[in-house]
Design a protein around this motif. Structure first.
Motif, short mmCIF file in Angstrom:
data_model
loop_
_atom_site.label_atom_id
_atom_site.label_comp_id
_atom_site.label_asym_id
_atom_site.label_seq_id
_atom_site.Cartn_x
_atom_site.Cartn_y
_atom_site.Cartn_z
N LYS A 61 0.84 -1.21 0.00
CA LYS A 61 0.00 0.00 0.00
C LYS A 61 0.87 1.26 0.00
CE LYS A 61 -4.28 -1.49 0.33
NZ LYS A 61 -5.17 -1.33 -0.79
N ILE A 62 1.87 1.26 0.88
CA ILE A 62 2.81 2.39 0.92
C ILE A 62 4.21 1.79 0.89
CG2 ILE A 62 3.77 4.20 2.35
CD1 ILE A 62 1.17 5.13 3.07
N SER A 63 4.89 1.93 -0.24
CA SER A 63 6.22 1.33 -0.35
C SER A 63 7.23 2.22 0.38
CB SER A 63 6.60 1.17 -1.81
OG SER A 63 6.72 2.45 -2.40
N HIS A 64 8.45 1.70 0.51
CA HIS A 64 9.50 2.46 1.19
C HIS A 64 9.81 3.75 0.44
CE1 HIS A 64 10.73 -0.32 4.35
NE2 HIS A 64 10.37 -1.26 3.53
N ASP A 65 9.82 3.67 -0.90
CA ASP A 65 10.15 4.86 -1.68
C ASP A 65 9.08 5.94 -1.50
OD1 ASP A 65 12.40 3.68 -2.58
OD2 ASP A 65 11.50 2.91 -4.43
N THR A 66 7.79 5.53 -1.55
CA THR A 66 6.70 6.50 -1.36
C THR A 66 6.77 7.14 0.02
OG1 THR A 66 5.41 4.94 -2.63
CG2 THR A 66 4.24 6.80 -1.68
N SER A 67 7.04 6.30 1.03
CA SER A 67 7.08 6.82 2.41
C SER A 67 8.22 7.82 2.58
CB SER A 67 7.25 5.64 3.35
OG SER A 67 7.16 6.06 4.66
N THR A 68 9.39 7.48 2.01
CA THR A 68 10.53 8.40 2.11
C THR A 68 10.24 9.70 1.38
OG1 THR A 68 11.89 6.43 2.02
CG2 THR A 68 13.02 8.51 1.84
N LEU A 69 9.59 9.58 0.20
CA LEU A 69 9.26 10.77 -0.58
C LEU A 69 8.29 11.67 0.18
CD1 LEU A 69 10.02 11.64 -3.49
CD2 LEU A 69 7.76 10.87 -4.16
N LEU A 70 7.26 11.05 0.81
CA LEU A 70 6.28 11.84 1.58
C LEU A 70 6.95 12.51 2.76
CD1 LEU A 70 3.13 9.57 1.70
CD2 LEU A 70 3.38 11.73 0.54
#
Lengths: 143, 83
Positions: A61-70
């Motif tokens: 649902k929320i990948s590591h890349d998305t989480s870091t970007l957010l």
């Protein structure tokens, strides 16, 4: 390990938890709460999802890349909004002097940029909790 | 009458708080200690609301009873359960 009762209950209450978190963030300047508690509630709801289903589905649902970007995007948005005041010829994080319109007191849009800053803080805090949880869970086991 | 009832309620919550704090320190089972600590946090949130600090109460309920307990439980699942 998937439990039917657990997954059904989580599927039922998760939208209400998330909407409560968004409500706390958006009404941060009118009622108790703000960016930090609302972001924590949204982050906790995502952790609850990952615990009730499995971890792989949660990180889909929320990948590591998305989480870091957010996470970086929230901090950058806060800083950029602050520097907007400097560019308009006033202090850092200045509100009305930076050209943000102040509406009628008591309305939802009545605080200039506090509204936007709460949203950025919420995004930052929620993604920080999700990153913290996944980094802890996926680490090595010690005895 | 209402003021007396509110005072009794607050004293009950405070006694529960002290008992919870002592129990967290004395429990040998770490998972049990985390659960007692979560209930401590929940009662603390109610007390913050009684002290007319609803902002702190919302934060305490979300962080203290929610996220902190989850992180502690993850750490216990990575290490041993008994002290």
């Amino acid at each position: 390990m998937e439990d039917l009762i657990l997954t059904m209950i989580v599927r039922l209450i998760l939208p209400f938890i998330q909407i409560y978190g968004y409500y706390i963030i958006i009404h941060g300047h009118l009622s108790p709460g703000g960016g930090f508690p609302g972001g924590a509630i949204i982050g906790a709801s995502m952790i609850l999802f990952a615990l009730a289903f499995n971890l792989k589905e949660g990180s889909n649902k929320i990948s590591h890349d998305t989480s870091t970007l957010l996470e970086s995007g929230g901090a950058f948005g806060f800083a950029a909004l602050g520097f907007l005041g400097v560019f308009m010829g006033s202090n850092y994080l200045s509100n009305r002097a930076a050209g943000f319109p102040l509406g009628i007191p008591g309305n939802l849009i009545s605080s200039g940029m506090i509204f936007l800053i709460s949203i950025f803080i919420g995004v930052k805090v929620a993604s920080t909790f999700i990153t913290l949880f996944f980094n802890l869970v996926e680490g090595k086991t010690h005895d | 009458m209402t003021a007396v009832l509110t005072m009794i309620f607050q004293y009950l919550l405070l006694i529960f708080l002290v008992v919870c704090a002592l129990a967290v320190a004395r429990t040998r089972d770490l998972l049990g200690a985390v659960i007692i600590f979560a209930s401590y946090s929940l009662v603390m949130a109610i007390l913050w609301q009684q002290l007319e600090a609803p902002d702190v109460a919302v934060t305490e309920a979300a962080i203290g009873a929610g996220v902190t307990s989850l992180l502690f439980i993850v750490v216990i699942s990575k290490t041993r359960r008994m002290e």
